[in-house]
Design a protein around this motif. Structure first.
Motif, mmCIF file in Angstrom:
data_model
loop_
_atom_site.group_PDB
_atom_site.id
_atom_site.type_symbol
_atom_site.label_atom_id
_atom_site.label_comp_id
_atom_site.label_asym_id
_atom_site.label_seq_id
_atom_site.Cartn_x
_atom_site.Cartn_y
_atom_site.Cartn_z
ATOM 1 N N ILE A 11 0.853 -1.193 0.000
ATOM 2 C CA ILE A 11 0.000 0.000 0.000
ATOM 3 C C ILE A 11 0.881 1.233 0.000
ATOM 4 O O ILE A 11 1.816 1.348 0.804
ATOM 5 N N GLU A 12 0.592 2.161 -0.909
ATOM 6 C CA GLU A 12 1.239 3.466 -0.965
ATOM 7 C C GLU A 12 0.182 4.550 -0.795
ATOM 8 O O GLU A 12 -0.999 4.339 -1.126
ATOM 9 N N VAL A 13 0.620 5.702 -0.316
ATOM 10 C CA VAL A 13 -0.267 6.850 -0.133
ATOM 11 C C VAL A 13 -0.005 7.843 -1.254
ATOM 12 O O VAL A 13 1.140 8.272 -1.464
ATOM 13 N N ALA A 14 -1.060 8.176 -1.994
ATOM 14 C CA ALA A 14 -0.962 9.156 -3.088
ATOM 15 C C ALA A 14 -1.565 10.465 -2.626
ATOM 16 O O ALA A 14 -2.674 10.497 -2.073
ATOM 17 N N HIS A 15 -0.833 11.558 -2.849
ATOM 18 C CA HIS A 15 -1.302 12.861 -2.395
ATOM 19 C C HIS A 15 -2.421 13.403 -3.286
ATOM 20 O O HIS A 15 -3.308 14.108 -2.809
ATOM 21 N N LEU A 48 -1.270 8.820 8.816
ATOM 22 C CA LEU A 48 -1.908 8.050 7.742
ATOM 23 C C LEU A 48 -0.977 6.975 7.217
ATOM 24 O O LEU A 48 -1.398 5.834 6.959
ATOM 25 N N HIS A 49 0.341 7.293 7.055
ATOM 26 C CA HIS A 49 1.298 6.288 6.597
ATOM 27 C C HIS A 49 1.399 5.148 7.605
ATOM 28 O O HIS A 49 1.473 3.967 7.214
ATOM 29 N N THR A 50 1.432 5.476 8.867
ATOM 30 C CA THR A 50 1.496 4.429 9.893
ATOM 31 C C THR A 50 0.266 3.539 9.836
ATOM 32 O O THR A 50 0.361 2.301 9.952
ATOM 33 N N PHE A 51 -0.871 4.160 9.676
ATOM 34 C CA PHE A 51 -2.121 3.410 9.613
ATOM 35 C C PHE A 51 -2.125 2.445 8.422
ATOM 36 O O PHE A 51 -2.516 1.271 8.544
ATOM 37 N N MET A 52 -1.658 2.887 7.250
ATOM 38 C CA MET A 52 -1.616 2.028 6.066
ATOM 39 C C MET A 52 -0.604 0.904 6.221
ATOM 40 O O MET A 52 -0.826 -0.221 5.752
ATOM 41 N N CYS A 53 0.512 1.164 6.890
ATOM 42 C CA CYS A 53 1.511 0.106 7.093
ATOM 43 C C CYS A 53 0.971 -0.998 7.999
ATOM 44 O O CYS A 53 1.254 -2.184 7.788
ATOM 45 N N GLU A 54 0.203 -0.633 8.998
ATOM 46 C CA GLU A 54 -0.385 -1.644 9.869
ATOM 47 C C GLU A 54 -1.401 -2.498 9.112
ATOM 48 O O GLU A 54 -1.477 -3.717 9.313
ATOM 49 N N HIS A 110 -15.755 5.754 11.409
ATOM 50 C CA HIS A 110 -15.207 6.132 10.109
ATOM 51 C C HIS A 110 -13.963 7.007 10.300
ATOM 52 O O HIS A 110 -13.896 7.845 11.206
ATOM 53 N N LEU A 111 -12.974 6.760 9.426
ATOM 54 C CA LEU A 111 -11.766 7.579 9.439
ATOM 55 C C LEU A 111 -12.084 8.915 8.778
ATOM 56 O O LEU A 111 -12.233 9.010 7.568
ATOM 57 N N LYS A 112 -12.216 9.935 9.575
ATOM 58 C CA LYS A 112 -12.582 11.255 9.048
ATOM 59 C C LYS A 112 -11.346 12.120 8.809
ATOM 60 O O LYS A 112 -11.106 12.609 7.720
ATOM 61 N N THR A 113 -10.541 12.279 9.835
ATOM 62 C CA THR A 113 -9.425 13.207 9.717
ATOM 63 C C THR A 113 -8.220 12.666 10.479
ATOM 64 O O THR A 113 -8.363 12.198 11.617
ATOM 65 N N CYS A 114 -7.047 12.668 9.842
ATOM 66 C CA CYS A 114 -5.787 12.335 10.505
ATOM 67 C C CYS A 114 -5.039 13.636 10.814
ATOM 68 O O CYS A 114 -5.174 14.639 10.117
ATOM 69 N N ARG A 115 -4.210 13.566 11.845
ATOM 70 C CA ARG A 115 -3.497 14.782 12.242
ATOM 71 C C ARG A 115 -2.413 15.160 11.246
ATOM 72 O O ARG A 115 -2.079 16.323 11.073
ATOM 73 N N SER A 116 -1.842 14.135 10.553
ATOM 74 C CA SER A 116 -0.752 14.422 9.626
ATOM 75 C C SER A 116 -0.603 13.265 8.662
ATOM 76 O O SER A 116 -1.230 12.206 8.810
#
Length: 449
Positions: free
Chosen positions: A308-312, A417-423, A407-413
């Motif tokens: 999983i990668e995060v796209a801006h 979000l990257h940590t969440f996707m890695c898990e 529901h995931l509404k807002t992340c602080r940074s």
């Protein structure tokens, strides 16, 4: 000599015709009468007057040939009567003609009413066209069962039922005579095996309880009837029910084609052939501004591993950057499969519009320069991407589990979000691909990692 016999016969015939005239044996329909004469002579409806008198006073008819005639010794008279066997055959044909227990009972009730009317002398007091009563239907049912029970054979299975004759019908015996339950439930009517009414009764009860299962039909059947080997008969009748076969028929499935070669190769490294899809968006906080982020899911078409990668953004440059990060971490790729952008079924409208705006020529040039091939699924054929679509569903399930069904509404940074996707990626790659065995000597389950 023969002429004398003929003359004697003619004389006797004239005597008989005269006797018919005297007793009003006239056939008014064929001889012809005026309307006035027909109305004034009701005997054409009621019959001759002597029919209302006792049978002993009915006039007799002399034979055409006298006993003294020479030809009387050469003539043999054979009387043809309706034997019981021929009557049984006619009733059997009537029963076999009907495929419905209700229609058979009504037909038998009409015949019994006609029989009763013909046996009575005051026929005008009966109206043949009146509706059937409940009593007449019950009498017809009893008559049908009595006729069917003539084929009962005394064997061990019948004697075990302790049969008893009640009201002219054979019923199941037993010790429930004093029980406070209906008479039919205490002593069921025995229906002979392999008789046509056996099938009609089971089919009728099956329809009365709205096509329920065999156990329900058998329970309702035992409230009044007893069929030897009833369970096998009920299953046979229900197996031929067209309505049940339509409703319970499993949905037909199209035979799938063979798996592609890249799905079954085991000697290639992971992510040699990869599937790609987007999911999201997710919102993050950057100061007081809320920005959108998207997930890029890469799945190995062979080992089913997930990256999983995060796209801006959803522009072409962000897509290429995500693929470059993926290749840098997982190694070279030969083929990438993805949707065509116009068939992202289930994604929101913004994601569809953004993916349609991707510059596919620029992506194709990038893939050519990095020595891998990019293959797009046909338009409106999202089922071709079932491998990655199923993993996106698992990602959504894990997101709900990690966030405690919120529901995931807002992340602080971006970091959160990257940590969440890695898990999520780690959990997906640890899932078992085979069934867990209960044998301690078996090997461990196969997992993507």
């Amino acid at each position: 000599m023969r002429n004398c016999v003929v003359e004697d016969s003619l004389d006797n015939l004239k005597t008989q015709l005269q006797s018919y005239e005297n007793h009003e044996f006239k056939d008014h329909a064929s001889r012809g009468l005026s309307v006035k004469q027909l109305v004034e002579r009701p005997d054409w409806i009621k019959g001759p007057a002597f029919l209302s008198e006792p049978e002993e006073e009915w006039p007799g008819v002399e034979p055409a040939v006298s006993e003294e005639s020479p030809e009387s010794t050469d003539v043999e008279v054979h009387a043809v009567t309706a034997e019981d066997q021929s009557q049984d055959n006619a009733i059997d044909q009537l029963i076999e003609h009907y495929s419905s227990w209700t229609r058979l009972r009504r037909a038998a009730a009409w015949w019994l009413r006609l029989k009763k009317i013909l046996r009575t002398k005051q026929r005008q007091s009966h109206n043949f066209t009146d509706a059937l009563t409940v009593q007449e239907l019950e009498e017809a049912e009893c008559a049908i069962i009595k006729h069917a029970q003539k084929s009962l054979q005394l064997d061990s299975k019948l004697t075990n039922l302790d049969p008893q004759v009640m009201d002219g019908m054979v019923r199941v015996g037993g010790r429930l005579k004093n029980a406070k339950i209906p008479q039919n439930a205490k002593h069921q009517l025995i229906i002979p095996k392999d008789h046509h009414i056996e099938t009609l009764i089971v089919r009728h009860i099956h329809g009365e309880i709205h096509h329920q299962g065999s156990n329900h039909v058998l329970a309702e059947l035992r409230q009044k009837y007893w069929i030897v080997k009833a369970r096998a008969k009920v299953k046979s009748v229900l197996g031929k029910c067209i309505i049940c076969r339509k409703h319970r028929m499993p949905v037909s499935k199209q035979k799938m084609a063979d798996l592609p070669a890249y799905r079954v190769k085991s000697d290639d490294p992971a992510f040699t052939v990869t599937g790609l899809d987007y999911f999201g968006p997710f919102h993050i906080k950057q100061g007081r501004v809320t920005r959108k982020r998207y997930g890029m899911l890469f799945t190995c078409m062979n080992s089913r591993a997930v990256h999983i990668e995060v796209a801006h953004t959803l522009d072409t440059s962000s897509c290429i950057d995500g693929i470059r990060r993926f290749i840098a971490r997982r190694g070279p790729v030969k083929v990438i499969h993805s949707d065509n952008g116009t068939n992202l079924v289930g994604a929101d409208n913004e994601l569809q519009r953004a993916l349609q705006e991707l510059d596919q020529d620029q992506i194709q040039n990038f893939s050519t320069s990095h020595t891998f091939e990019w293959r797009y699924n046909p338009p409106a054929a999202s089922h071709h991407g079932g491998v990655w679509e199923r993993q996106i569903r698992t990602v959504r399930k894990l997101m709900c589990a990690i966030l405690n069904e919120q529901h995931l509404k807002t992340c602080r940074s971006d970091e959160q979000l990257h940590t969440f996707m890695c898990e999520i990626e780690s959990t997906l790659n640890s899932r078992p691909l085979t069934r867990v065995s209960d044998d301690p000597d078996d090997l461990d389950v196969i997992a993507p990692r």
